[in-house]
Write a protein that holds these residues in place. Structure first.
Motif, PDB file in Angstrom:
ATOM      1  N   VAL A  26      -2.811  41.642   0.449  1.00 27.23           N
ATOM      2  CA  VAL A  26      -3.617  40.527   0.963  1.00 27.23           C
ATOM      3  C   VAL A  26      -2.674  39.593   1.708  1.00 27.23           C
ATOM      4  O   VAL A  26      -1.753  39.014   1.113  1.00 27.23           O
ATOM      5  CB  VAL A  26      -4.341  39.781  -0.168  1.00 27.23           C
ATOM      6  CG1 VAL A  26      -5.185  38.636   0.409  1.00 27.23           C
ATOM      7  CG2 VAL A  26      -5.220  40.742  -0.962  1.00 27.23           C
ATOM      8  N   GLY A  27      -2.884  39.449   3.002  1.00 26.41           N
ATOM      9  CA  GLY A  27      -1.965  38.702   3.851  1.00 26.41           C
ATOM     10  C   GLY A  27      -2.170  37.203   3.863  1.00 26.41           C
ATOM     11  O   GLY A  27      -1.559  36.514   4.682  1.00 26.41           O
ATOM     12  N   GLU A  28      -3.009  36.669   2.976  1.00 23.14           N
ATOM     13  CA  GLU A  28      -3.228  35.227   2.906  1.00 23.14           C
ATOM     14  C   GLU A  28      -2.150  34.579   2.041  1.00 23.14           C
ATOM     15  O   GLU A  28      -1.750  35.140   1.015  1.00 23.14           O
ATOM     16  CB  GLU A  28      -4.601  34.930   2.313  1.00 23.14           C
ATOM     17  CG  GLU A  28      -5.764  35.529   3.087  1.00 23.14           C
ATOM     18  CD  GLU A  28      -7.096  35.248   2.406  1.00 23.14           C
ATOM     19  OE1 GLU A  28      -7.194  34.219   1.702  1.00 23.14           O
ATOM     20  OE2 GLU A  28      -8.025  36.052   2.571  1.00 23.14           O
ATOM     21  N   ASN A  29      -1.699  33.400   2.427  1.00 23.34           N
ATOM     22  CA  ASN A  29      -0.697  32.680   1.641  1.00 23.34           C
ATOM     23  C   ASN A  29      -1.371  31.866   0.544  1.00 23.34           C
ATOM     24  O   ASN A  29      -2.208  30.998   0.820  1.00 23.34           O
ATOM     25  CB  ASN A  29       0.137  31.752   2.537  1.00 23.34           C
ATOM     26  CG  ASN A  29       1.091  32.520   3.420  1.00 23.34           C
ATOM     27  OD1 ASN A  29       1.536  33.607   3.067  1.00 23.34           O
ATOM     28  ND2 ASN A  29       1.420  31.950   4.570  1.00 23.34           N
ATOM     29  N   LYS A  30      -1.008  32.164  -0.707  1.00 20.44           N
ATOM     30  CA  LYS A  30      -1.538  31.439  -1.862  1.00 20.44           C
ATOM     31  C   LYS A  30      -0.427  31.270  -2.887  1.00 20.44           C
ATOM     32  O   LYS A  30       0.568  32.012  -2.874  1.00 20.44           O
ATOM     33  CB  LYS A  30      -2.701  32.201  -2.498  1.00 20.44           C
ATOM     34  CG  LYS A  30      -3.930  32.362  -1.599  1.00 20.44           C
ATOM     35  CD  LYS A  30      -5.042  33.094  -2.320  1.00 20.44           C
ATOM     36  CE  LYS A  30      -6.274  33.282  -1.439  1.00 20.44           C
ATOM     37  NZ  LYS A  30      -6.914  31.996  -1.104  1.00 20.44           N
ATOM     38  N   ASN A  31      -0.567  30.270  -3.779  1.00 18.97           N
ATOM     39  CA  ASN A  31       0.373  30.211  -4.892  1.00 18.97           C
ATOM     40  C   ASN A  31       0.004  31.297  -5.906  1.00 18.97           C
ATOM     41  O   ASN A  31      -1.032  31.956  -5.774  1.00 18.97           O
ATOM     42  CB  ASN A  31       0.420  28.808  -5.526  1.00 18.97           C
ATOM     43  CG  ASN A  31      -0.900  28.386  -6.164  1.00 18.97           C
ATOM     44  OD1 ASN A  31      -1.567  29.170  -6.820  1.00 18.97           O
ATOM     45  ND2 ASN A  31      -1.269  27.118  -5.967  1.00 18.97           N
TER      46      ASN A  31
END
Length: 252
Positions: A26-31
């Motif tokens: 998953v290429g989304e930036n999340k903590n």
């Protein structure tokens, strides 16, 4: 009945064999916590990568997309430094770690695990300012806690999912073991069947029975017998009369 089961076997030859689990980048930036929540909502959980076979199944993304990504590795920070996997029931084994050289390097504040481009692990702070892409995995097997005969279980899996489960190596054995621990019967059906007519054991998915985990006296060449895994102990395989009613494992 014997010929009807052989027919089911032949029908199964056209089935497509899939891994019992698969990874999703998953290429989304999340903590880390946001990534865990996302994976549990969309898939099964943040990725567990406990051996090199698992590692090689991780998508090999090019460029900066896969420089660092969260995996389901964390420390509970309860005063006793112990790493865990996000997926409940999966034990963390110190003998199956793949830490990058010098890692974990901060035993006080870096309590979340990530994987680097070359597939080694590192530890980072779990704070909101640390946001990265992440790896989820999707479980491709499911325990059905209904008691059915082997043939009833076969039809159920093919009607609702893909097939009764096939186990081709130790990694898949371990994966299925985690599911069968939750069963309500002492054994669960697998897609393993003995045919007197052909005088052999076979997976109804048409996989060759190469990997074996029989109890010492478990592989008896009797008619009307199918393979079941014990839900406790060492999770060995036993031959069971296929009229017994047991829980069973389907592959999705």
């Amino acid at each position: 009945m014997q010929w009807s089961l052989i027919l089911l076997f032949l029908m199964g030859q056209c089935c497509f064999i899939t891994c019992l689990y698969e990874y999703h980048y998953v290429g989304e930036n999340k903590n880390w916590s946001e990534a865990q929540q996302y994976c549990r909502e969309k898939y099964t959980d943040l990725a567990t990568v406990s051996n090199m076979t698992d590692m090689k199944r991780i998508p090999n993304k090019s460029g900066a997309n896969m420089n660092e990504a969260w995996i389901g590795l964390y420390d509970q920070t309860d005063g006793n430094r112990t790493w865990h996997w996000s997926l409940p029931g999966v034990e963390f084994s110190k003998s199956k770690t793949n830490w990058s050289q010098g890692e974990p390097d901060d035993v006080n504040t870096e309590n979340c695990g990530m994987i680097k481009k070359y597939l080694a692990w590192g530890d980072l702070s779990c704070g909101n300012d640390k946001q990265f892409p992440f790896l989820c995995y999707d479980d491709k097997v499911i325990l059905i806690k209904e008691n059915k005969t082997w043939e009833e279980a076969l039809y159920y899996c093919r009607d609702h999912y893909h097939d009764l489960v096939t186990i081709t190596d130790l990694d898949e054995q371990r994966w299925v073991q985690e599911e069968v621990k939750k069963a309500s019967t002492l054994f669960v059906w697998m897609g393993l069947r003995y045919t007197c007519t052909l005088d052999l054991w076979f997976w109804i998915s048409d996989e060759v029975v190469s990997y074996k985990n029989w109890v010492s006296d478990g592989q008896m060449d009797d008619c009307d017998m199918s393979g079941a895994m014990e839900t406790g102990g060492q999770h060995k395989w036993f031959k069971k009369n296929d009229t017994e009613e047991l829980n069973f494992i389907c592959s999705k």
